[in-house]
Design an enzyme around this catalytic site. Structure first.
Site, PDB file in Angstrom:
ATOM      1  CB  SER A  14     -41.739 -47.009 -23.047  1.00 44.65           C
ATOM      2  OG  SER A  14     -41.307 -47.202 -21.722  1.00 44.65           O
ATOM      3  NE  ARG A  15     -38.572 -45.006 -19.316  1.00 42.76           N
ATOM      4  CZ  ARG A  15     -38.027 -45.079 -18.106  1.00 42.76           C
ATOM      5  NH1 ARG A  15     -36.712 -44.966 -17.978  1.00 42.76           N
ATOM      6  NH2 ARG A  15     -38.771 -45.257 -17.035  1.00 42.76           N
ATOM      7  CB  VAL A  68     -46.241 -54.934 -15.160  1.00 46.32           C
ATOM      8  CG1 VAL A  68     -46.050 -54.746 -16.649  1.00 46.32           C
ATOM      9  CG2 VAL A  68     -45.117 -54.292 -14.356  1.00 46.32           C
ATOM     10  CG  ASN A  94     -37.298 -55.268 -19.981  1.00 47.30           C
ATOM     11  OD1 ASN A  94     -36.089 -55.385 -19.794  1.00 47.30           O
ATOM     12  ND2 ASN A  94     -37.883 -54.081 -20.130  1.00 47.30           N
ATOM     13  CE1 TYR A 159     -33.974 -53.832 -10.008  1.00 46.03           C
ATOM     14  CE2 TYR A 159     -31.791 -54.670  -9.485  1.00 46.03           C
ATOM     15  CZ  TYR A 159     -32.736 -54.297 -10.421  1.00 46.03           C
ATOM     16  OH  TYR A 159     -32.447 -54.404 -11.762  1.00 46.03           O
ATOM     17  CB  ILE A 192     -27.437 -52.497 -19.083  1.00 47.91           C
ATOM     18  CG1 ILE A 192     -27.259 -54.001 -18.777  1.00 47.91           C
ATOM     19  CG2 ILE A 192     -27.688 -52.278 -20.572  1.00 47.91           C
ATOM     20  CD1 ILE A 192     -26.057 -54.677 -19.385  1.00 47.91           C
TER      21      ILE A 192
HETATM   22  P1  NDP Z   1     -35.410 -48.410 -17.637  1.00 48.30           P
HETATM   23  O1  NDP Z   1     -35.626 -47.681 -16.337  1.00 48.30           O
HETATM   24  O2  NDP Z   1     -34.554 -47.797 -18.682  1.00 48.30           O
HETATM   25  O3  NDP Z   1     -36.834 -48.798 -18.291  1.00 48.30           O
HETATM   26  C1  NDP Z   1     -37.795 -49.441 -17.499  1.00 48.30           C
HETATM   27  C2  NDP Z   1     -38.948 -49.869 -18.374  1.00 48.30           C
HETATM   28  O4  NDP Z   1     -39.915 -50.534 -17.548  1.00 48.30           O
HETATM   29  C3  NDP Z   1     -39.660 -48.696 -19.005  1.00 48.30           C
HETATM   30  O5  NDP Z   1     -40.165 -49.086 -20.264  1.00 48.30           O
HETATM   31  C4  NDP Z   1     -40.805 -48.442 -18.027  1.00 48.30           C
HETATM   32  O6  NDP Z   1     -41.923 -47.792 -18.611  1.00 48.30           O
HETATM   33  C5  NDP Z   1     -41.168 -49.868 -17.666  1.00 48.30           C
HETATM   34  N1  NDP Z   1     -41.912 -49.940 -16.419  1.00 48.30           N
HETATM   35  C6  NDP Z   1     -41.534 -49.582 -15.179  1.00 48.30           C
HETATM   36  N2  NDP Z   1     -42.525 -49.793 -14.293  1.00 48.30           N
HETATM   37  C7  NDP Z   1     -43.566 -50.301 -15.009  1.00 48.30           C
HETATM   38  C8  NDP Z   1     -44.887 -50.697 -14.677  1.00 48.30           C
HETATM   39  N3  NDP Z   1     -45.358 -50.630 -13.411  1.00 48.30           N
HETATM   40  N4  NDP Z   1     -45.689 -51.148 -15.671  1.00 48.30           N
HETATM   41  C9  NDP Z   1     -45.249 -51.214 -16.945  1.00 48.30           C
HETATM   42  N5  NDP Z   1     -44.001 -50.854 -17.318  1.00 48.30           N
HETATM   43  C10 NDP Z   1     -43.180 -50.396 -16.362  1.00 48.30           C
HETATM   44  O7  NDP Z   1     -34.845 -49.841 -17.174  1.00 48.30           O
HETATM   45  P2  NDP Z   1     -33.781 -50.805 -17.893  1.00 48.30           P
HETATM   46  O8  NDP Z   1     -34.053 -50.885 -19.334  1.00 48.30           O
HETATM   47  O9  NDP Z   1     -32.437 -50.435 -17.418  1.00 48.30           O
HETATM   48  O10 NDP Z   1     -34.153 -52.180 -17.178  1.00 48.30           O
HETATM   49  C11 NDP Z   1     -34.956 -53.181 -17.775  1.00 48.30           C
HETATM   50  C12 NDP Z   1     -34.901 -54.423 -16.930  1.00 48.30           C
HETATM   51  O11 NDP Z   1     -33.539 -54.836 -16.784  1.00 48.30           O
HETATM   52  C13 NDP Z   1     -35.434 -54.225 -15.502  1.00 48.30           C
HETATM   53  O12 NDP Z   1     -36.109 -55.371 -15.080  1.00 48.30           O
HETATM   54  C14 NDP Z   1     -34.168 -54.043 -14.696  1.00 48.30           C
HETATM   55  O13 NDP Z   1     -34.348 -54.384 -13.357  1.00 48.30           O
HETATM   56  C15 NDP Z   1     -33.223 -54.974 -15.411  1.00 48.30           C
HETATM   57  N6  NDP Z   1     -31.821 -54.691 -15.205  1.00 48.30           N
HETATM   58  C16 NDP Z   1     -31.267 -53.501 -15.623  1.00 48.30           C
HETATM   59  C17 NDP Z   1     -29.921 -53.252 -15.399  1.00 48.30           C
HETATM   60  C18 NDP Z   1     -29.254 -52.003 -15.819  1.00 48.30           C
HETATM   61  O14 NDP Z   1     -28.067 -51.838 -15.480  1.00 48.30           O
HETATM   62  N7  NDP Z   1     -29.876 -51.102 -16.550  1.00 48.30           N
HETATM   63  C19 NDP Z   1     -29.080 -54.238 -14.706  1.00 48.30           C
HETATM   64  C20 NDP Z   1     -29.764 -55.448 -14.329  1.00 48.30           C
HETATM   65  C21 NDP Z   1     -31.074 -55.642 -14.575  1.00 48.30           C
HETATM   66  P3  NDP Z   1     -42.057 -46.159 -18.614  1.00 48.30           P
HETATM   67  O15 NDP Z   1     -41.135 -45.662 -19.681  1.00 48.30           O
HETATM   68  O16 NDP Z   1     -43.490 -45.925 -18.921  1.00 48.30           O
HETATM   69  O17 NDP Z   1     -41.645 -45.714 -17.245  1.00 48.30           O
END
Ligand code: NDP
Length: 251
Positions: A14-15, A68, A94, A159, A192
């Site tokens: 979603s984002r 998830v 993801n 985490y 990121i």
């Molecule tokens: P965001 O917080 O921007 O987005 C998280 C996404 O995961 C959203 O689409 C959210 O949906 C979804 N989500 C969270 N919980 C659930 C759930 N229970 N069921 C379904 N969907 C869920 O995160 P990022 O884009 O930054 O991160 C994406 C991945 O990258 C993650 O695994 C994170 O750990 C990893 N990562 C990110 C880093 C960073 O610096 N940003 C660094 C290293 C790893 P909704 O919009 O509905 O909440």
């Protein structure tokens, strides 16, 4: 790509990173199955992806609200995707959350939420994806880990444990199903620029970029490029690996 489109499922699209990964895969010609926690926001994401310049009008997207961390929900979504499109070529795990706290104060709910969402969900999704991938004698599983799996990070025991577990599972499953033509890899992003890192104050931001040889936070596109590479035919001989995309902050 041939007329029969390949299918990719991306969780947490979603984002942030997942949204950009899904968009790039759609631009490559994949049909998509995407999920987030809310129907409204995942529908909006699907609409935005359909509107991208590089996305062919023939690309089909199914968008669902899926928690998830619920075994039944994520496994049903994977099964629904394989049934709907008749195939599942790429699974990108993801979706992820943080619930930071120092260890002495970490609550059981904070531990459980992160392990359930970041680790157990990845197992459940991979398990459900195996049947259609084995039937097709091929497939790509790409799990999003984190640089902190290897570095450790104070205040993120839950985490770091979840992401370390994801990397260990990635290697184990890669060994288990390599003979079936299925590859399993992880991408470990550094910091990121997404909502997850938006709360960093100016000082923390400056301190952080000082530790990154490339001198900036990464963009979701940096991660999407790595995911698309691992999904591509060119990466067919790569399995059980963690691809680090972190501007050099950890080597
Ligand atoms: P965001 O917080 O921007 O987005 C998280 C996404 O995961 C959203 O689409 C959210 O949906 C979804 N989500 C969270 N919980 C659930 C759930 N229970 N069921 C379904 N969907 C869920 O995160 P990022 O884009 O930054 O991160 C994406 C991945 O990258 C993650 O695994 C994170 O750990 C990893 N990562 C990110 C880093 C960073 O610096 N940003 C660094 C290293 C790893 P909704 O919009 O509905 O909440």
């Amino acid at each position: 790509m041939s007329d029969v489109k390949k299918t990719a499922l991306v969780t947490g699209a979603s984002r942030g990173i997942g949204f950009v990964v899904a968009g790039k895969l759609a631009e490559t010609g994949y049909n998509l199955a995407i999920c987030g926690t809310r129907q409204e926001t995942i529908d909006q994401a699907a609409e935005q992806i359909r509107g991208l310049d590089g996305v062919d009008s023939g690309v089909e997207i199914i968008a669902r609200a899926v928690d998830v961390s619920d075994r039944e929900q994520i496994q049903s979504f994977v099964q629904e995707t394989a049934k709907h499109f008749g195939r599942l070529d790429v699974l990108v795990n993801n979706a992820g959350i943080t619930r930071d706290n120092i260890s002495m104060r970490m609550k059981a709910e904070e531990w459980d939420a992160v392990i359930d969402t970041n680790l157990t969900a990845v197992f459940n999704a991979m398990q459900a994806a195996l049947r259609p991938m084995m039937r097709a004698r091929g497939g790509r599983i790409i799990n999003i880990s984190s640089v902190v799996a290897g570095m450790g990070n104070p205040g993120q025991l839950n985490y770091c444990a979840s992401k370390g577990g994801v990397e260990a599972m990635t290697r184990s499953l890669a060994r288990e199903i390599g003979s079936r033509g299925i590859t399993v890899n992880a991408v470990a992003p550094g910091f990121i620029a997404t909502d997850m890192t938006a709360d960093l104050g100016e000082d923390a931001h400056a301190q952080l970029t000082g530790q990154i040889p490339l001198g900036r936070l990464g963009q979701p596109e940096d991660i999407a490029a790595a995911v698309c590479f691992l999904a591509s035919d060119a990466a067919g001989y790569i399995t059980g690996q963690v691809l680090h995309v972190n501007g050099g902050m950890h080597m």
